[in-house]
Motif scaffolding. Structure first.
Motif, PDB file in Angstrom:
ATOM      1  N   THR A  37      81.739 119.835  19.317  1.00  0.00           N
ATOM      2  CA  THR A  37      83.132 119.793  19.769  1.00  0.00           C
ATOM      3  C   THR A  37      84.026 120.385  18.687  1.00  0.00           C
ATOM      4  O   THR A  37      83.541 120.839  17.652  1.00  0.00           O
ATOM      5  N   GLY A  42      87.888 119.862  16.413  1.00  0.00           N
ATOM      6  CA  GLY A  42      88.486 118.844  15.559  1.00  0.00           C
ATOM      7  C   GLY A  42      88.352 119.186  14.090  1.00  0.00           C
ATOM      8  O   GLY A  42      87.541 120.037  13.711  1.00  0.00           O
ATOM      9  N   GLU A  70      93.773 122.843  21.861  1.00  0.00           N
ATOM     10  CA  GLU A  70      93.846 122.612  20.417  1.00  0.00           C
ATOM     11  C   GLU A  70      94.219 123.909  19.706  1.00  0.00           C
ATOM     12  O   GLU A  70      94.064 124.994  20.258  1.00  0.00           O
ATOM     13  N   ARG A 109      98.345 115.460  19.752  1.00  0.00           N
ATOM     14  CA  ARG A 109      97.853 116.782  19.370  1.00  0.00           C
ATOM     15  C   ARG A 109      97.737 117.717  20.562  1.00  0.00           C
ATOM     16  O   ARG A 109      97.925 118.917  20.447  1.00  0.00           O
ATOM     17  N   ALA A 143      86.972 111.405  22.944  1.00  0.00           N
ATOM     18  CA  ALA A 143      85.937 112.350  22.507  1.00  0.00           C
ATOM     19  C   ALA A 143      85.755 113.393  23.596  1.00  0.00           C
ATOM     20  O   ALA A 143      85.823 113.066  24.787  1.00  0.00           O
TER      21      ALA A 143
HETATM   22  C1  BG6 Z   1      88.526 117.169  19.237  1.00  0.00           C
HETATM   23  C2  BG6 Z   1      87.219 116.808  19.881  1.00  0.00           C
HETATM   24  O1  BG6 Z   1      88.628 118.535  19.123  1.00  0.00           O
HETATM   25  O2  BG6 Z   1      88.601 116.547  17.960  1.00  0.00           O
HETATM   26  C3  BG6 Z   1      87.151 115.331  20.026  1.00  0.00           C
HETATM   27  O3  BG6 Z   1      87.091 117.404  21.159  1.00  0.00           O
HETATM   28  C4  BG6 Z   1      87.552 114.553  18.790  1.00  0.00           C
HETATM   29  O4  BG6 Z   1      85.826 114.998  20.390  1.00  0.00           O
HETATM   30  C5  BG6 Z   1      88.677 115.161  17.993  1.00  0.00           C
HETATM   31  O5  BG6 Z   1      87.945 113.263  19.168  1.00  0.00           O
HETATM   32  C6  BG6 Z   1      88.704 114.593  16.582  1.00  0.00           C
HETATM   33  O6  BG6 Z   1      89.492 115.352  15.707  1.00  0.00           O
HETATM   34  P1  BG6 Z   1      89.566 115.138  14.151  1.00  0.00           P
HETATM   35  O7  BG6 Z   1      90.522 116.201  13.687  1.00  0.00           O
HETATM   36  O8  BG6 Z   1      90.113 113.771  13.945  1.00  0.00           O
HETATM   37  O9  BG6 Z   1      88.202 115.308  13.608  1.00  0.00           O
END
Ligand code: BG6
Length: 255
Positions: free
Chosen positions: A63, A65, A95, A165, A185
């Motif tokens: 994913t 993040g 994102e 976000r 998630a």
């Molecule tokens: C997102 C994912 O892009 O990032 C999610 O799709 C996750 O699975 C999230 O919850 C978490 O982001 P970070 O920046 O806290 O690692």
């Protein structure tokens, strides 16, 4: 090493694994909420884990993040190709580009000299359009890879932060709250019991697909993410948790 021993990390890992019904838990020192080195440590531990478990011919789904972005940066640049395929878990989650699953999948593939397939989906497509795109043969092929991934590596976020976000509107944010969403998630928001209560209009991995994937690994740290991680792990699909002491101790308090 010495730090792990002094802090009793192996003991915390075992207690957490037992409590959460996980195959394996890796806990690194610190708390990502208060210092950035913990996120980097989590990323390094995850990179080591990947190198240990990945086998020729496997499919790795990741994913987006900031945690996963660090994981990509922690992988060594291989000189010999690792015969695996890297795919994004989902496309079009709204994102920033450097945090998108596609970007991260491509960077992981570059470092491991692996193959990769990306999901090019515009953000926030209307529902009908999502179905049309998902049914195209080129897209189907990638979706089939994602849905039988040998390893799924995903981040976890608090419902609140992820809604912000992804710029969810006030009505949608209110709906999330009403339904008791605490964790997020891969575009799904879960309540404390691990039931999906809301989902972003995008496509790729579905919660139920996790039953057919190999190892499901959740990565994330910081005390503030403890409830979110618990919610996501309560789905019962996760096998491995890679986290820090901040999250680990809070989860032990909550369970
Ligand atoms: C997102 C994912 O892009 O990032 C999610 O799709 C996750 O699975 C999230 O919850 C978490 O982001 P970070 O920046 O806290 O690692």
């Amino acid at each position: 090493d010495l730090v792990r021993e002094l802090r009793g990390l192996a003991d915390v890992e075992q207690r957490l694994a037992r409590r959460l019904g996980l195959q394996r838990v890796i806990v690194v020192p610190g708390d990502a909420d208060v210092d950035d080195t913990s996120k980097k440590e989590i990323a390094r531990a995850t990179a080591r884990f990947l190198k240990e478990v990945l086998r020729e011919g496997q499919v790795l789904a990741v994913t987006g993040g900031s945690t996963l972005a660090e994981v990509a940066l922690s992988l060594p640049e291989e000189s010999v190709p690792l015969g695996i395929t890297v795919v994004p878990g989902r496309g079009g989650l709204g994102e920033d580009v450097e945090l998108q699953a596609n970007t991260i999948a491509a960077e992981i593939a570059r470092r491991l000299r692996a193959n990769y397939r990306l999901l090019h989906v515009p953000d926030d497509l209307p529902e009908e359009a999502v179905e049309t795109v998902a049914s195209q043969p080129q897209v189907r092929e990638i979706l089939d890879l994602i849905r039988r991934a040998d390893i799924v590596l995903h981040g976890v976020g608090t419902a609140e932060e992820m809604a912000r976000r992804r710029r969810l509107g006030p009505a949608e944010t209110a709906r999330l709250r009403e339904r008791g969403a605490v964790g997020e998630a891969f575009g799904y928001y879960f309540n404390r019991q691990g039931q999906p209560v809301y989902q972003t209009a995008s496509f790729g991995l579905r919660v139920e697909d996790l039953a057919h994937c190999g190892q499901v690994v959740v990565v994330g740290g910081g005390r503030s993410k403890a409830e979110a991680a618990l919610a996501v792990i309560s789905t019962g699909y996760q096998d491995v948790l890679i986290t820090d002491e901040g999250l680990a101790w809070r989860v032990l308090e909550l369970t």
